[in-house]
Scaffold this motif. Structure first.
Motif, mmCIF file in Angstrom:
data_model
loop_
_atom_site.group_PDB
_atom_site.id
_atom_site.type_symbol
_atom_site.label_atom_id
_atom_site.label_comp_id
_atom_site.label_asym_id
_atom_site.label_seq_id
_atom_site.Cartn_x
_atom_site.Cartn_y
_atom_site.Cartn_z
ATOM 1 N N LYS A 1 0.829 -1.203 0.000
ATOM 2 C CA LYS A 1 0.000 0.000 0.000
ATOM 3 C C LYS A 1 0.866 1.255 0.000
ATOM 4 O O LYS A 1 0.624 2.187 -0.785
ATOM 5 C CB LYS A 1 -0.923 -0.009 1.221
ATOM 6 N N TYR B 1 -6.408 -2.250 -0.390
ATOM 7 C CA TYR B 1 -5.731 -2.604 0.862
ATOM 8 C C TYR B 1 -6.699 -3.201 1.874
ATOM 9 O O TYR B 1 -6.387 -4.215 2.526
ATOM 10 C CB TYR B 1 -5.062 -1.356 1.455
ATOM 11 N N GLN C 1 -6.522 2.372 -1.413
ATOM 12 C CA GLN C 1 -7.073 2.105 -0.085
ATOM 13 C C GLN C 1 -8.108 0.995 -0.137
ATOM 14 O O GLN C 1 -8.168 0.139 0.756
ATOM 15 C CB GLN C 1 -7.682 3.390 0.482
#
Length: 520
Positions: A234, A515, A512
């Motif tokens: 990430k 992730y 995001q």
């Protein structure tokens, strides 16, 4: 012809000094313009050559005119003066041509390939030096592989996992054996000897529960590697696309810099001819100054991100992110969900560790076992009315149990282990709730920015291009003035800048989203 002599050699030495000085003057101006924020190489070369044309020509002409009487003299000492003057005058003519025409071409060529020209070339051509630090192109996949291989935090987690694996072999560790020896009046007034060896150990269930606990802790450390690698992916993706965003931003600013540089020159020329007032020139100068300031700030931001990128990859190499498309796309094979997230797997394993620790504390209430073997001698008359001289040895085995009569402290340990189980269960519930919240938020942001980017690609960008081309046509046709042109160009530039910002937000939301989900 004119033979080479010592005076001609002295002339070559003087020629090299003047020629190199002219090159340094021109290169220094190029670097000054570049440091001020101007990024267009053609603009740097044209503007720098124009500004430094007079100093270069004055340097060359002053030296040439000073040596001209020596070159045409026929009096006493002319055979020494003429070679010196001829070398200097002829060399300065060639060096000036190379400085004004060849040097800018070489500057643009070396700046584009990102290399520093060699010192012999600079000396031979009479050029100054400049530096450009090369960057190595890298894709996101290669960057992630490099980070997973070199990152110190991942290596540290791997070392912890190896340590926990080594500890799994210590579950069945036994206490040290006890060896005893006695000598003296053990059985009678005669001296006897006795030796013994003893060993204590726990019930097998204790060792089994300890083995389960160590195995669970080892598996937890292995899952911690996965958690760290997921976080690293990430972070690498975020910094990578942040650098790509700065590249796109720089392209927009460089394009605007080219437009407003030309605008400023026209405004300055129009003001000199009396065709406009000072307001037009001030507007152009202000716009150009704002772009220059933004380019400088962009450079500082890029340097800070570059250090962060090198830290994640644990490398001293300067990398330049390379992508086929600035916008990240969600492929059809990426399934979004939470059940397989590495952090949730780690939390579930933490529950297993808490359960195994509870079982270990319970097993420690079981009694300990001790065995003792003794071997001793007897002198005198034994219980069987036989006379023993001390050479006969007698053996015995003793079995003992260690019963935890005072077990309040151990029961407290068991109760604390129960609480730890509840804490692990609570942490898992909190982790699931947190990831679900992040997942829903990321999905909403992704859809929001996806719609925004779609609007720009379907409508706004085409309108911005139309506004820009029409404004240029109307300006050249004389239908609008320069201030109206500035307003229209600013509007089109703002649309393009907002599009780049929207893609940045879309990429951040998708990174995001990937992730917090099981999608890779």
């Amino acid at each position: 012809g004119m033979p080479f002599s010592i005076s001609a050699g002295v002339g070559f030495i003087a020629l090299f000094g003047v020629a190199v000085l002219n090159g340094i003057v021109l290169i220094a101006e190029f670097n000054r313009l570049k440091a001020s924020g101007l990024q267009n190489l053609k603009e740097i070369v044209l503007l720098g050559t124009t500004v430094r044309l007079r100093p270069v020509l004055m340097t060359a002409f002053v030296a040439s005119l000073g040596f001209l009487p020596m070159a045409i003299s026929n009096g006493a000492g002319a055979e020494v003066q003429r070679p010196l003057a001829t070398v200097v005058i002829g060399g300065l003519m060639i060096a000036t041509f190379l400085t004004l025409f060849v040097l800018p071409i070489l500057y643009m060529m070396f700046e584009k390939i990102g290399k520093k020209p060699s010192l012999p070339i600079l000396l031979l051509l009479g050029l100054g030096s400049f530096s450009a630090q090369a960057q190595t192109p890298i894709t996101l996949e290669v960057a992630m592989d490099t980070a997973l291989k070199n990152n110190l935090l991942v290596k540290n987690e791997q070392l912890i996992a190896n340590y926990q694996k080594a500890l799994t072999k210590t579950a069945k560790a036994l206490p040290q054996a006890t060896v005893t020896a006695e000598l003296g009046q053990i059985n009678s007034v005669y001296f006897d000897s006795k030796i013994g060896i003893g060993q204590s150990f726990s019930f097998p269930k204790v060792y089994q529960t300890q083995q389960n606990l160590l195995n669970a802790e080892w598996q937890r450390s292995v899952l911690a590697i996965n958690v760290r690698e997921t976080e690293l992916r990430k972070q690498v993706s975020q910094v990578f696309y942040e650098l790509v965003y700065l590249q796109e931003k720089r392209r927009l600013l460089q394009f605007a810099d080219t437009l407003y540089t030309a605008f400023y020159k026209r405004a300055e020329l129009r003001l000199a001819k009396g065709e406009s007032n000072i307001l037009e020139k001030a507007t152009a100068e202000t716009q150009l100054g704002q772009i220059t300031t933004q380019l400088k700030q962009l450079q500082y931001d890029a340097e800070a991100l570059q250090w962060q990128f090198q830290l994640l990859l644990n490398s001293t190499t300067l990398f330049q992110p390379t992508v086929t498309a600035y916008k990240i796309s969600l492929t059809a094979d990426q399934k979004l969900g939470l059940n397989d997230h590495p952090y949730l797997r780690w939390l579930r394993q933490q529950q297993q560790v808490a359960e195994a620790s509870f079982q270990v504390e319970k097993a420690r209430l079981l009694p300990n076992v001790s065995l003792l073997y003794t071997n001793g001698s007897i002198r005198g008359t034994g219980a069987d009315n036989q006379l023993y001289t001390g050479f006969h040895r007698f053996q015995s085995v003793q079995l003992g149990l260690g019963i935890p009569i005072f077990a309040a402290a151990q029961k407290a340990q068991i109760n604390s282990a129960k609480v730890q189980k509840l804490v692990a269960e609570s942490n898992y519930a909190i982790g699931v709730q947190s990831l679900q919240s992040q997942f829903q938020t990321s999905q909403a942001n992704y859809q929001k920015y996806l719609n925004t980017v779609a609007y720009f690609e379907n409508t706004a960008l085409a309108n911005a291009q139309l506004i820009m081309s029409t404004a240029n046509q109307q300006l050249y046709a004389g239908n609008i003035n320069y201030l109206e042109w500035v307003l229209l160009i600013n509007q089109a530039t703002t649309v393009r800048n907002d599009y780049v910002e929207a893609i940045k937000n879309l990429n951040t939301a998708l990174i995001q989203l990937q992730y917090v989900s099981s999608g890779k």
